[in-house]
Write a protein that holds these residues in place. Structure first.
Motif, PDB file in Angstrom:
ATOM      1  N   SER A  85       0.857  -1.191   0.000  1.00  0.00           N
ATOM      2  CA  SER A  85       0.000   0.000   0.000  1.00  0.00           C
ATOM      3  C   SER A  85       0.893   1.241   0.000  1.00  0.00           C
ATOM      4  N   LEU A  86       0.275   2.401  -0.138  1.00  0.00           N
ATOM      5  CA  LEU A  86       1.047   3.644  -0.162  1.00  0.00           C
ATOM      6  C   LEU A  86       1.785   3.897   1.153  1.00  0.00           C
ATOM      7  N   THR A  87       1.142   3.591   2.264  1.00  0.00           N
ATOM      8  CA  THR A  87       1.807   3.816   3.557  1.00  0.00           C
ATOM      9  C   THR A  87       3.004   2.882   3.719  1.00  0.00           C
ATOM     10  N   ASP A  88       2.863   1.636   3.258  1.00  0.00           N
ATOM     11  CA  ASP A  88       3.996   0.702   3.326  1.00  0.00           C
ATOM     12  C   ASP A  88       5.132   1.167   2.415  1.00  0.00           C
ATOM     13  N   LEU A  89       4.766   1.683   1.252  1.00  0.00           N
ATOM     14  CA  LEU A  89       5.795   2.184   0.331  1.00  0.00           C
ATOM     15  C   LEU A  89       6.527   3.384   0.928  1.00  0.00           C
ATOM     16  N   GLU A  90       5.797   4.244   1.632  1.00  0.00           N
ATOM     17  CA  GLU A  90       6.439   5.396   2.268  1.00  0.00           C
ATOM     18  C   GLU A  90       7.422   4.945   3.355  1.00  0.00           C
ATOM     19  N   LYS A  91       7.036   3.932   4.116  1.00  0.00           N
ATOM     20  CA  LYS A  91       7.947   3.401   5.141  1.00  0.00           C
ATOM     21  C   LYS A  91       9.188   2.792   4.496  1.00  0.00           C
ATOM     22  N   GLN A  92       8.988   2.052   3.408  1.00  0.00           N
ATOM     23  CA  GLN A  92      10.100   1.431   2.701  1.00  0.00           C
ATOM     24  C   GLN A  92      11.007   2.497   2.092  1.00  0.00           C
ATOM     25  N   LEU A  93      10.412   3.562   1.591  1.00  0.00           N
ATOM     26  CA  LEU A  93      11.183   4.665   1.018  1.00  0.00           C
ATOM     27  C   LEU A  93      12.064   5.315   2.083  1.00  0.00           C
ATOM     28  N   LYS A  94      11.482   5.538   3.252  1.00  0.00           N
ATOM     29  CA  LYS A  94      12.250   6.156   4.337  1.00  0.00           C
ATOM     30  C   LYS A  94      13.425   5.270   4.763  1.00  0.00           C
ATOM     31  N   SER A  95      13.184   3.973   4.874  1.00  0.00           N
ATOM     32  CA  SER A  95      14.268   3.083   5.289  1.00  0.00           C
ATOM     33  C   SER A  95      15.342   2.963   4.212  1.00  0.00           C
ATOM     34  N   SER A  96      14.945   2.989   2.945  1.00  0.00           N
ATOM     35  CA  SER A  96      15.934   2.916   1.866  1.00  0.00           C
ATOM     36  C   SER A  96      16.786   4.175   1.819  1.00  0.00           C
ATOM     37  N   ARG A  97      16.164   5.322   2.048  1.00  0.00           N
ATOM     38  CA  ARG A  97      16.939   6.568   2.076  1.00  0.00           C
ATOM     39  C   ARG A  97      17.922   6.582   3.241  1.00  0.00           C
ATOM     40  N   GLN A  98      17.506   6.051   4.371  1.00  0.00           N
ATOM     41  CA  GLN A  98      18.403   5.962   5.529  1.00  0.00           C
ATOM     42  C   GLN A  98      19.565   5.012   5.225  1.00  0.00           C
ATOM     43  N   GLU A  99      19.265   3.904   4.568  1.00  0.00           N
ATOM     44  CA  GLU A  99      20.310   2.944   4.209  1.00  0.00           C
ATOM     45  C   GLU A  99      21.297   3.572   3.229  1.00  0.00           C
ATOM     46  N   LEU A 100      20.805   4.336   2.257  1.00  0.00           N
ATOM     47  CA  LEU A 100      21.686   5.004   1.303  1.00  0.00           C
ATOM     48  C   LEU A 100      22.574   6.020   2.013  1.00  0.00           C
ATOM     49  N   PHE A 101      22.012   6.751   2.965  1.00  0.00           N
ATOM     50  CA  PHE A 101      22.805   7.706   3.745  1.00  0.00           C
ATOM     51  C   PHE A 101      23.927   6.983   4.489  1.00  0.00           C
ATOM     52  N   ASN A 102      23.585   5.870   5.124  1.00  0.00           N
ATOM     53  CA  ASN A 102      24.591   5.115   5.876  1.00  0.00           C
ATOM     54  C   ASN A 102      25.699   4.577   4.962  1.00  0.00           C
ATOM     55  N   LEU A 103      25.302   4.095   3.763  1.00  0.00           N
ATOM     56  CA  LEU A 103      26.307   3.578   2.833  1.00  0.00           C
ATOM     57  C   LEU A 103      27.227   4.686   2.342  1.00  0.00           C
ATOM     58  N   ARG A 104      26.665   5.857   2.070  1.00  0.00           N
ATOM     59  CA  ARG A 104      27.499   6.981   1.644  1.00  0.00           C
ATOM     60  C   ARG A 104      28.450   7.413   2.756  1.00  0.00           C
TER      61      ARG A 104
END
Length: 93
Positions: free
Chosen positions: A10-29
């Motif tokens: 759902s859209l809310t699940d996608l928003e949660k997944q988006l937030k976690s992916s952005r956090q993961e990208l920040f950590n990798l950088r």
């Protein structure tokens, strides 16, 4: 993450997944900047996942907007106005 999994969310699940992916990208950088990152392909993988999530969110929002609750009556077509006639120039003026 597979696209089938994203379609099922759902859209809310996608928003949660988006937030976690952005956090993961920040950590990798951050790891790459400090020299702790061993596998540079992880950044590409996370960026691709982010793009897939954003694409799926936009598709779901577009589908929600394109399906109105009740059909609206079509407006009546308006005839185009005739252009104003040009006056003839008076001789002597």
């Amino acid at each position: 993450m597979k696209t089938k999994d994203l379609h099922a969310m759902s859209l809310t699940d996608l928003e949660k997944q988006l937030k976690s992916s952005r956090q993961e990208l920040f950590n990798l950088r951050f790891q790459m900047a400090t020299g702790q990152l061993e596998n540079h392909r992880q950044i590409r993988h996370v960026r691709r996942t982010l793009a897939q999530i954003l694409t799926e969110m936009i598709e779901k929002q577009f589908q929600a907007q394109s399906q109105p609750a009740a059909p609206e009556p079509a407006p009546e077509p308006v005839a185009p106005a005739k252009p104003a006639r040009r006056r003839k120039k008076e001789e002597g003026a």
